[in-house]
Every structure is written in C-alpha cells, then in structure tokens.
Design an enzyme around this catalytic site. Structure first.
Site, PDB file in Angstrom:
ATOM      1  N   TRP A  85       0.801  -1.116   0.433  1.00 14.87           N
ATOM      2  CA  TRP A  85      -0.262   0.213  -0.660  1.00 14.87           C
ATOM      3  C   TRP A  85       0.732   1.668  -0.532  1.00 14.87           C
ATOM      4  O   TRP A  85       1.346   0.883   0.933  1.00 14.87           O
ATOM      5  CB  TRP A  85      -0.880   0.085   1.220  1.00 14.87           C
ATOM      6  CG  TRP A  85      -2.135   1.370   1.136  1.00 14.87           C
ATOM      7  CD1 TRP A  85      -3.137   0.933   0.838  1.00 14.87           C
ATOM      8  CD2 TRP A  85      -1.307   2.376   2.190  1.00 14.87           C
ATOM      9  NE1 TRP A  85      -3.662   2.125   1.078  1.00 14.87           N
ATOM     10  CE2 TRP A  85      -3.066   3.388   2.129  1.00 14.87           C
ATOM     11  CE3 TRP A  85      -0.779   3.051   2.679  1.00 14.87           C
ATOM     12  CZ2 TRP A  85      -3.404   4.230   2.235  1.00 14.87           C
ATOM     13  CZ3 TRP A  85      -0.980   4.133   3.265  1.00 14.87           C
ATOM     14  CH2 TRP A  85      -2.270   4.595   3.080  1.00 14.87           C
ATOM     15  N   ASN A 111       7.105  -2.978   5.821  1.00 17.67           N
ATOM     16  CA  ASN A 111       5.759  -2.181   6.386  1.00 17.67           C
ATOM     17  C   ASN A 111       5.970  -1.271   6.825  1.00 17.67           C
ATOM     18  O   ASN A 111       6.602  -1.266   8.515  1.00 17.67           O
ATOM     19  CB  ASN A 111       5.131  -3.169   6.821  1.00 17.67           C
ATOM     20  CG  ASN A 111       3.452  -2.780   7.373  1.00 17.67           C
ATOM     21  OD1 ASN A 111       2.818  -1.959   6.849  1.00 17.67           O
ATOM     22  ND2 ASN A 111       2.864  -3.507   8.751  1.00 17.67           N
ATOM     23  N   LYS A 509     -18.990   5.134   2.925  1.00 19.81           N
ATOM     24  CA  LYS A 509     -19.119   3.877   2.833  1.00 19.81           C
ATOM     25  C   LYS A 509     -19.293   4.303   1.518  1.00 19.81           C
ATOM     26  O   LYS A 509     -18.735   3.347   0.340  1.00 19.81           O
ATOM     27  CB  LYS A 509     -20.011   3.114   2.912  1.00 19.81           C
ATOM     28  CG  LYS A 509     -20.937   1.975   4.251  1.00 19.81           C
ATOM     29  CD  LYS A 509     -19.891   0.934   4.669  1.00 19.81           C
ATOM     30  CE  LYS A 509     -18.082   1.719   5.164  1.00 19.81           C
ATOM     31  NZ  LYS A 509     -18.065   1.462   6.440  1.00 19.81           N
ATOM     32  N   GLU A 512     -16.598   5.169  -0.599  1.00 26.33           N
ATOM     33  CA  GLU A 512     -15.447   4.594  -0.609  1.00 26.33           C
ATOM     34  C   GLU A 512     -15.251   3.650  -1.356  1.00 26.33           C
ATOM     35  O   GLU A 512     -14.260   3.271  -2.070  1.00 26.33           O
ATOM     36  CB  GLU A 512     -14.355   3.532   1.134  1.00 26.33           C
ATOM     37  CG  GLU A 512     -15.514   3.246   1.684  1.00 26.33           C
ATOM     38  CD  GLU A 512     -14.904   2.610   3.220  1.00 26.33           C
ATOM     39  OE1 GLU A 512     -13.749   2.179   3.346  1.00 26.33           O
ATOM     40  OE2 GLU A 512     -16.211   2.336   3.636  1.00 26.33           O
ATOM     41  N   HIS A 528     -26.812  25.154   7.999  1.00 26.81           N
ATOM     42  CA  HIS A 528     -25.488  26.074   8.503  1.00 26.81           C
ATOM     43  C   HIS A 528     -24.119  26.334   7.596  1.00 26.81           C
ATOM     44  O   HIS A 528     -23.455  26.251   8.274  1.00 26.81           O
ATOM     45  CB  HIS A 528     -24.760  25.506  10.177  1.00 26.81           C
ATOM     46  CG  HIS A 528     -25.691  25.789  10.861  1.00 26.81           C
ATOM     47  ND1 HIS A 528     -26.490  27.695  11.582  1.00 26.81           N
ATOM     48  CD2 HIS A 528     -26.768  25.052  11.936  1.00 26.81           C
ATOM     49  CE1 HIS A 528     -27.482  26.690  12.540  1.00 26.81           C
ATOM     50  NE2 HIS A 528     -27.582  25.685  12.914  1.00 26.81           N
ATOM     51  N   LYS A 628      -7.349  -2.497   4.758  1.00 29.86           N
ATOM     52  CA  LYS A 628      -8.336  -3.038   5.399  1.00 29.86           C
ATOM     53  C   LYS A 628      -7.421  -2.470   5.754  1.00 29.86           C
ATOM     54  O   LYS A 628      -8.339  -2.288   7.293  1.00 29.86           O
ATOM     55  CB  LYS A 628      -8.404  -3.955   4.900  1.00 29.86           C
ATOM     56  CG  LYS A 628      -9.197  -4.659   6.299  1.00 29.86           C
ATOM     57  CD  LYS A 628     -10.654  -4.961   6.015  1.00 29.86           C
ATOM     58  CE  LYS A 628     -11.484  -4.909   6.630  1.00 29.86           C
ATOM     59  NZ  LYS A 628     -12.822  -4.193   6.568  1.00 29.86           N
TER      60      LYS A 628
HETATM   61  C1  F6R Z   1     -14.233   1.839   6.469  1.00 27.33           C
HETATM   62  C2  F6R Z   1     -13.162   1.517   6.743  1.00 27.33           C
HETATM   63  C3  F6R Z   1     -12.506   2.470   7.736  1.00 27.33           C
HETATM   64  C4  F6R Z   1     -11.909   1.582   9.343  1.00 27.33           C
HETATM   65  C5  F6R Z   1     -10.905   2.329   9.898  1.00 27.33           C
HETATM   66  C6  F6R Z   1     -10.363   1.867  11.120  1.00 27.33           C
HETATM   67  O1  F6R Z   1     -14.770   1.020   5.648  1.00 27.33           O
HETATM   68  O2  F6R Z   1     -13.213  -0.010   7.313  1.00 27.33           O
HETATM   69  O3  F6R Z   1     -12.487   3.526   7.752  1.00 27.33           O
HETATM   70  O4  F6R Z   1     -13.110   1.649  10.245  1.00 27.33           O
HETATM   71  O5  F6R Z   1      -9.811   2.295   8.830  1.00 27.33           O
HETATM   72  O6  F6R Z   1     -10.010   0.766  11.097  1.00 27.33           O
HETATM   73  P1  F6R Z   1      -9.516  -1.022  11.714  1.00 27.33           P
HETATM   74  O7  F6R Z   1     -11.434  -0.872  12.740  1.00 27.33           O
HETATM   75  O8  F6R Z   1      -9.056  -1.401  12.284  1.00 27.33           O
HETATM   76  O9  F6R Z   1      -9.457   0.661  13.742  1.00 27.33           O
END
Ligand code: F6R
Length: 633
Positions: A85, A111, A509, A512, A528, A628
C-alpha cells in the site's frame, strides 16, 4: 498496511509466499513482489504493480511448480514477499518491494514509514549509493549494505541500521552472505512468526504481518513485540531486543482454524458480509444477553475477568471512546446511547487527533478503543497514550490476537468473523452491538435506568437480527434507487440524534467504494452551510425514525426539497400522506426502539452504497487507494 511474508524451511518458498500474500491482500494491493535465493545463491526478485494476480502471472511457471533448490547446494529454502500500500512513491514496478542495494546482496520487505529516510538517502548518496526507487524502504536496504561492508554478523548489521531509523516498521530481510538465515524485526508495526513442521518433520518458519497468512501451516505462533528482532536459521530461532540481548521466545498455540476466505456464492465479499449481519448480531449477543431478566455478561471469557472489569466499572466517572473511520462512527452511536441511558459523560475522539494533543485523561476514565483490525496505528498510539496517563483500556476488536487486544486491560471481542471487504460493514454492526451491551451493563450496575426500561432494551435487541433479515430480503427498491442515483455527483446523508452517526457512516461507505462525493451531516447543520450546495443535481438521503427527532427531520427534509434537492427517505415509520411529496423515494424498514434503530438504518445505507458502486462497475471489495488495516499514521 502493506503485508510482509518470509519463509525458511524445506518447501518451495515462492508458491507458499504467494499463497500467504493472498491472505494479506486486505493490507494493500498496489503492487506485490517476492525475492529468494536460488540454487546458485543468487538473489532473484520478481515484482509487479497492481494486484497479486499480476505478480502470479509474471512468475515463470516452473518457479511455482518446482521444488526450488531440492537438488541444490543443501541450503534451506528461503524467500520473502510483499504486498504494498504505497506511502512513498507511485504504485509502479520500481517502487514495489522487495528492495535491494547496489550490490544486490540483501533484499528486504518493509511495512511502515521511515520518517528520516530522506536524510539517510542523502548521506548514502554522498557515499556513492545509487537509488532507483522513490521509497523510504530503499534507504533501509542501502543502509544495510553500507554497514555490511565492515560487519560480518548480519544481526549486528541490522541492529546498527535500526538505531538510525526513525518511524515505524516491521521488516524481513535475507542476505546472500547468510543464505540460511531469515531476519525479522518489529517496531510499531505487527509481525508474527509461525513455527511449524513440514510433512517430513523438518522445521519451518513463516514470518508475516498477520497470523491469517500463517495459520494454514501452523498454529504455533510467536508474536514479536516492539523492539524485537528474530534471527531464524536451521539451528532454530534466536530472539533479541534491539540491544542484542537474548529473549526467551513465547510460543502461543492458537485455536484458530485455517481461515477459509470464500464468497459463498455472493458476487462480492462486501455483499456476503452485509448478509452475515443478522448472524453477527446474534453471535455478539450470545452468552452476553442470556435473557431479558439476567444481567449482561460482558467479557465472557472467565468469571475472574468479568469480576475485575465490573469492579473497575464501579470506579469510573467518564467514558472516552477512541477509533478511526467506521470504528469512530460506531463510537458516536455509543456516545448517544450510553450518555443518555447511563447519564455518564461520554467523549468520542478520532484516534489520530487524540494522540497528538495532550488530552485530559484520568484513572477514573474508562477508555474504549474500537478497532476491527486491532492494529490501526493511530488507535494503538491512542491506547498507549491513555495507558501513560493512567487510564484502563477496554478494547473492542474483531481480532483477539491483535496488538491492541494484547495491550489493553480488558478485551471485548466483537465476534464479526473475518471481514475481507475493505469497506467495513458487519464489523460496524458488531461494534455497535457491543457498545449497546456495554451501555446496558453500565446502566444495570449504576441503576441508572429502571428495570422495565432495561428489559425493554434487551427484548428489542434480541429482535434486531430478524428485523435485519427483513431489510435484507427486500432489496429491489434499493437496487432501483442505486440505478436512479448512480450517476449523481454529490450525495448528502442527513439524520439526527442517535442516527446522526449512521448518516456519517452511510456517506463514508458510499464515497469509499463508489468515489461519489458524499457527506454525512446532522439535519440541523444543513442550514449552517451545506444547504448552499443544494440544487436539483444533488441527492439528500435522510434517515427518519420514529421518536424524538422525527418532526425535526421532516422539517430538514422540507428545507432540502425547497432547494430542489432529490430527497430520499429511509424510515421506520410511515410518512404521513400529506408529506410524502417531499420525497422522491421512500424506503420503509422495520421499527425498533429509537436508541437501537442504528442497527437497522445502517443496513439500507450499506446496501445502497454497494449497489451504486456495483452499478458504476467499481472494484467493490478493493477500492482504490485504500487498505483494510491502516498500520501507518
Ligand atoms: C471504512 C473502514 C475504515 C476503518 C478504519 C479503522 O469502511 O473500513 O474507515 O474503519 O480504518 O479501522 P479499524 O477498525 O481496523 O481500526
């Protein structure tokens, strides 16, 4: 973000590494690469931009089938792999990992982010090193090669290099000069080592960013801690801290079955995960909400853990919830619910903001970190800051083996199961369910609400799964709406009260996975500022639920309609006929208690985002620029 894998054993490393990388694709999919030492001890590197499949197509077929080095020089089979990434430099072949130095002697995958990479790069360039990529990672490998010129012990080479790095990293390295050795180091990015045996009883080691990439080979795992380095060789595994002092490794046997990643007939993981939600809520309630007459059992594990947590809950006078993205939105639902029910102050903080201010936190605060992955860099840093300030932390996570779960004082697994789609859906409902249970448990302990009210909440909570099923069985109208509004440039989501965070989540949602511009607002905020945007080209998706703010929301929708916006209602109560012409579309969903309605109102918004992205032909499960697990700041 980024996934790393390393292998040392008797198997052919590349197919195994590629297979493990497949399990890490949720961490990034900008490019992928592998490196290994061949029979002649030459360093071979293959890398390709784009998804893992591009790398697989690039690999010569014989590399995938042949038992590498089987007839070779007696070396074990060693290799490393990476799924990227991008942080520094475009997602192209050159910037893909593994990286090597000018002598092609060492290869590493990394990473994290090296914050002082530019200084290191300039220093090395002045000494004649030629850089090929734009990455921060190349600075590490060039530094390693530079130190290795005068140091033979590769462990010492790495330890010296690490003293010069600022930032976060998990890295794995191999070196031609030490062909039987695999090295792995961790500082503020997850890394785990699987210790297994192949069918012939030969030991094998797999290093990865996440246990999911290992569990199909072994369930014996060593979770590296920050500041630890492992040297893996045919003689075994040596664990050290960054001072070079030996540490006894702790091997944990985990119960996780090999994870099957399967769409189960659904077109996308996201759709499958949306449809899993009734069972996820059931799962989440199971054993915790046994009957409406029994108190909530929160942590589940052992009576001791429950007693300890309950004793702590008696001492708190504030709740601070911290998360990012969808987890932050879930936290906001928790605030509305807990504060109203328990009458205890509840703050919700975006982790990336919390960690860089000097927040007021006291030992009488319950800090709740929410994270699906349990590895999000900002939330982890916030957890550590809360600890430094003397607070106890409850972690709501979907990964009991994560760094956050290990570091928190109390853990409440949200039990959503593996979430593959980058867009979080079922983890959100699981987090919200967990927060409802926490709120009811707190109210019970403090006698903050009368028993009838608590019983009514519990009874309604138990009915939520079948009501979600009703929403999921009636998607024709949502699919039609997706086609109708699919080409809209801007969508505003509005709601009030406990559903305001649902509007934020609906917008998140949609943007993204469809890349349509979307924002979530409280209906009251419309006038506002955002109302200036409204005209006939804009869709306003409103969430209207029976209860305290229904009439207020109707007024907000009328304000939008008066500016020609195309207003859609997601409602759990019939809209009076006289008001129906305010809306271009109305979708009715089952009713529930107002406080619990987010568990139902969220579902059509997830589906709407899904169907719109699908209509536009977007890559629903792996949207551009995202990953993710966000393990960089
Ligand atoms: C949106 C999404 C992200 C995660 C965020 C936090 O669909 O998946 O906004 O919610 O990156 O990730 P976690 O929950 O793994 O800390």
């Amino acid at each position: 973000m980024c996934g790393i894998v390393g292998y040392l054993g008797h198997k052919s490393p590349i197919p195994l590494i590629v297979d493990s990388l497949r399990h890490l694709e949720y961490r990034g999919y900008d490019s992928a690469g592998v490196a290994y030492l061949d029979d002649e001890n030459l360093l071979r590197i293959y890398k390709a931009s784009g998804k893992l499949i591009n790398l697989e197509n690039l690999l010569p077929p014989e590399l995938q089938l042949r038992q590498l080095g089987q007839n070779g020089n007696g070396h074990r089979h060693i290799g490393i792999g990476h799924i990227r990434w991008a942080t520094h430099g475009a997602a192209n072949d050159t910037n893909a990992h593994p990286h090597t130095g000018n002598r092609s002697e060492i290869a590493i995958v990394h990473n994290g982010i090296i914050e002082n990479f530019y200084e290191i790069r300039q220093e090395l360039q002045a000494k004649g090193h030629v850089f090929h990529s734009e990455t921060d990672t190349e600075s590490i490998v060039q530094l390693l090669e530079s130190i290795a010129e005068s140091e033979n012990d590769f462990c010492k080479v790495i330890l010296k290099a690490l003293t010069k790095l600022d930032g976060a990293y998990a890295l794995t390295a191999i070196s031609k000069k030490h062909p039987n050795r695999l090295y792995a180091a961790r500082h503020q990015a997850p890394l785990v080592i699987g210790v297994g045996q192949d069918v012939n009883g030969h030991p094998e080691y797999i290093v990865a960013s996440d246990a999911v990439a290992i569990v199909q080979h072994t369930n014996k795992l060593i979770y590296l801690k920050d500041g630890e380095i492992a040297e893996i060789s045919p003689e075994g595994l040596r664990l050290m801290n960054f001072k070079g002092e030996i540490i006894e490794p702790v091997i944990e046997t985990i119960s996780t079955d090999p994870l099957t990643i399967d769409k189960k007939g659904y077109k996308h993981f996201m759709l499958k995960e949306i449809y899993e939600q009734p069972d996820i809520v059931r799962n989440s309630l199971s054993g915790r909400l046994k009957s409406i007459h029994q108190p909530i059992w929160l942590l589940g594990d052992t009576p001791e853990a429950e007693t300890l947590f309950n004793a702590f809950l008696d001492t708190i006078d504030r709740v601070v919830i911290i998360g990012c993205g969808t987890s932050y939105n879930a936290g906001l639902v928790g605030k509305y619910f807990i504060e109203e029910l328990v009458q205890v102050p509840v703050e919700v903080e975006a982790a990336g903001e919390f960690r860089y201010r000097n927040p007021f936190i006291s030992p009488r605060d319950l800090v709740v970190t929410i994270s699906q992955s349990g590895e999000t860099a900002d939330t982890l840093a916030a957890l550590r800051l809360a600890h430094q300030k003397g607070a106890k932390v409850l972690n709501l996570t979907n990964r009991e083996d994560s760094t956050m779960a290990r570091e928190a004082d109390f853990v409440m697994p949200v039990r959503a199961g593996v979430e593959v789609s980058v867009a979080a859906t079922k983890s959100f409902t699981a987090q919200v369910t967990a927060l409802y249970l926490l709120g009811i448990a707190l109210a019970e302990k403090r006698q903050a609400a009368n028993p009838e009210q608590l019983e009514a909440l519990k009874a309604d909570l138990l009915k939520i799964p079948s009501r979600i099923e009703t929403v999921l069985h009636n998607t024709d109208a949502l699919q039609a709406m997706a086609r109708k509004y699919g080409n809209t440039r801007d969508v505003l989501f509005i709601a009030r009260g406990v559903n305001f965070p649902v509007a934020m989540e609906g917008a998140l949602k949609l943007k993204e996975i469809s890349y349509i511009h979307a924002e979530g607002y409280s209906g009251s905020e419309l006038k506002h500022g955002p109302i200036a945007m409204l005209d006939s080209s804009i869709a306003v998706v409103s969430v209207l639920t029976k209860g305290t703010v229904f009439e207020k929301m109707i007024s907000n929708c009328q304000e939008a309609k008066a500016r020609d916006a195309r207003v859609v209602a997601i409602t759990n109560t019939p809209i009076p006929p006289a008001l129906q012409n305010t809306f271009e579309d109305i979708l009715e969903i089952p009713e529930s208690l107002e406080q619990l309605s987010p568990l139902l109102t969220t579902i059509p918004l997830q589906l709407l985002a899904y169907y719109m992205a699908e209509f536009l032909g977007k890559d629903v499960d792996q949207p551009r620029n995202l990953a993710k697990s966000v393990t960089v700041e």
